[in-house]
Design an enzyme around this catalytic site. Structure first.
Site, PDB file in Angstrom:
ATOM      1  N   TYR A 143     -13.486  12.121  -2.393  1.00 33.27           N
ATOM      2  CA  TYR A 143     -14.631  13.028  -2.479  1.00 33.27           C
ATOM      3  C   TYR A 143     -14.307  14.274  -1.663  1.00 33.27           C
ATOM      4  O   TYR A 143     -14.164  14.216  -0.444  1.00 33.27           O
ATOM      5  CB  TYR A 143     -15.873  12.312  -1.952  1.00 33.27           C
ATOM      6  CG  TYR A 143     -17.167  13.091  -1.987  1.00 33.27           C
ATOM      7  CD1 TYR A 143     -17.321  14.266  -2.702  1.00 33.27           C
ATOM      8  CD2 TYR A 143     -18.276  12.623  -1.277  1.00 33.27           C
ATOM      9  CE1 TYR A 143     -18.515  14.947  -2.722  1.00 33.27           C
ATOM     10  CE2 TYR A 143     -19.484  13.293  -1.290  1.00 33.27           C
ATOM     11  CZ  TYR A 143     -19.599  14.461  -2.008  1.00 33.27           C
ATOM     12  OH  TYR A 143     -20.780  15.138  -2.012  1.00 33.27           O
ATOM     13  N   LYS A 171     -14.018  13.199  -6.901  1.00 35.51           N
ATOM     14  CA  LYS A 171     -15.337  13.813  -7.023  1.00 35.51           C
ATOM     15  C   LYS A 171     -15.241  15.210  -6.426  1.00 35.51           C
ATOM     16  O   LYS A 171     -15.008  15.376  -5.228  1.00 35.51           O
ATOM     17  CB  LYS A 171     -16.409  12.995  -6.295  1.00 35.51           C
ATOM     18  CG  LYS A 171     -17.810  13.629  -6.371  1.00 35.51           C
ATOM     19  CD  LYS A 171     -18.833  12.847  -5.567  1.00 35.51           C
ATOM     20  CE  LYS A 171     -20.178  13.569  -5.589  1.00 35.51           C
ATOM     21  NZ  LYS A 171     -21.189  12.875  -4.732  1.00 35.51           N
TER      22      LYS A 171
END
Length: 303
Positions: A143, A171
């Site tokens: 992420y 992400k």
């Protein structure tokens, strides 16, 4: 359903980073967590949920609360949705512990944010993510959200991170379409939009799906947008995206979880208060939110 040009989406196309419901006194609401997860999956058509992420207020929840909520959500919807456990922190050992705990509970995947506050060098990022990926047999997402962490994952670094066989996706909340295109081109991991205002732009350069905040309210329309784009109906996808602009703007007028929880309260859905240092939406913010969501065509809201 998406056509043959749909990118491979190992975790599904439409996921939302779920809020952590609390009771009025601030304690964890496990029944509310199960009811909300069921609504998101069965009523709005989510492929998966991220539990204990940023929108889940993971900075202010305990390890025990994280485990309890994860277990409750898996019990409620784990047979029909991919449950991703947020395990990231700025302490690699803690993240490894959290990943192992999530695996033992039955999570389907784990997600780790870049370490925040301590601003590690790029070599430290590689070692951090690989240590977490080594800790379990689960697929893992990286992420990248430098506006929160203070450090961006550089493309060269991501290429090396992606060499780990269990790191399957990124992400992307970097807000950098230039970097995103190079990352997609130079790795074989799936790309997920982590920034709602860039959902369609990221899909247009090869993203496989979305890990959303506004998905609490409009996941069905986000899925239709993606499917329309992949089916070649760019005009329809663009129209859906344009209609959702007031929703994107409205939810992020302040910290997203604050206004998502306010919206859920308006709809009679579990959410409850936020925990300090966040503060609940003011009456003026709630009034503006109603106008924004009405303008965005969210059912249950009227301007």
């Amino acid at each position: 359903m998406p056509g043959p040009s749909t990118p491979a989406a190992p975790l599904g196309v439409m996921l939302t980073a779920m809020v952590t419901p609390f009771h009025a006194d601030g304690s964890l609401d496990l029944d509310g967590g199960q009811r909300l997860a069921t609504h998101l999956v069965d009523d709005l058509g989510h492929d998966g949920l991220v539990v204990n992420g940023t929108t889940g207020e993971s900075a202010t929840t305990t390890d025990q609360e994280n485990d309890d909520l994860l277990r409750a959500v898996i019990e409620a919807v784990g047979d029909r949705a991919t449950i991703v456990a947020g395990v990231g922190s700025n302490d690699t050992r803690h993240s490894v512990h959290s990943a192992r705990s999530a695996a033992s509970i039955g999570a389907h995947a784990v997600m780790a944010v870049s370490p925040y506050y301590n601003r590690p060098p790029q070599e430290g990022l590689i070692a951090h993510f690989h240590a977490i990926a080594d800790a379990t047999d689960l697929p893992m997402l990286v992420y990248d959200i430098p506006k929160r962490t203070g450090v961006a994952i550089e493309t060269e670094t991501l290429v090396r991170i992606a060499e780990h066989p269990r790191i399957v996706a990124n992400k992307d909340a970097k807000g950098d379409l230039d970097a995103a295109q190079w990352g997609i081109a130079r790795t074989d991991i799936a790309w997920y939009s982590g920034d709602d205002i860039l959902n369609l732009p990221l899909l247009s350069i090869g993203a496989a799906g979305m890990i959303s905040v506004v998905g609490h309210l409009v996941a069905d329309r986000l899925r239709l947008m993606a499917e329309s784009f992949w089916a070649g109906d760019v005009a329809a996808a663009t129209a859906i995206n344009r209609a959702l602009l007031p929703v994107y703007a409205g939810i992020f007028r302040t910290q997203g979880v604050i206004l998502v929880k306010a919206a859920l309260a308006e709809l009679g859905l579990p959410g409850g208060p936020v925990r300090l240092p966040l503060v609940d939406a003011s009456p003026a913010q709630r009034d503006q939110l109603r106008r924004d969501l009405a303008a965005g065509g969210v059912p249950g809201f009227h301007g």
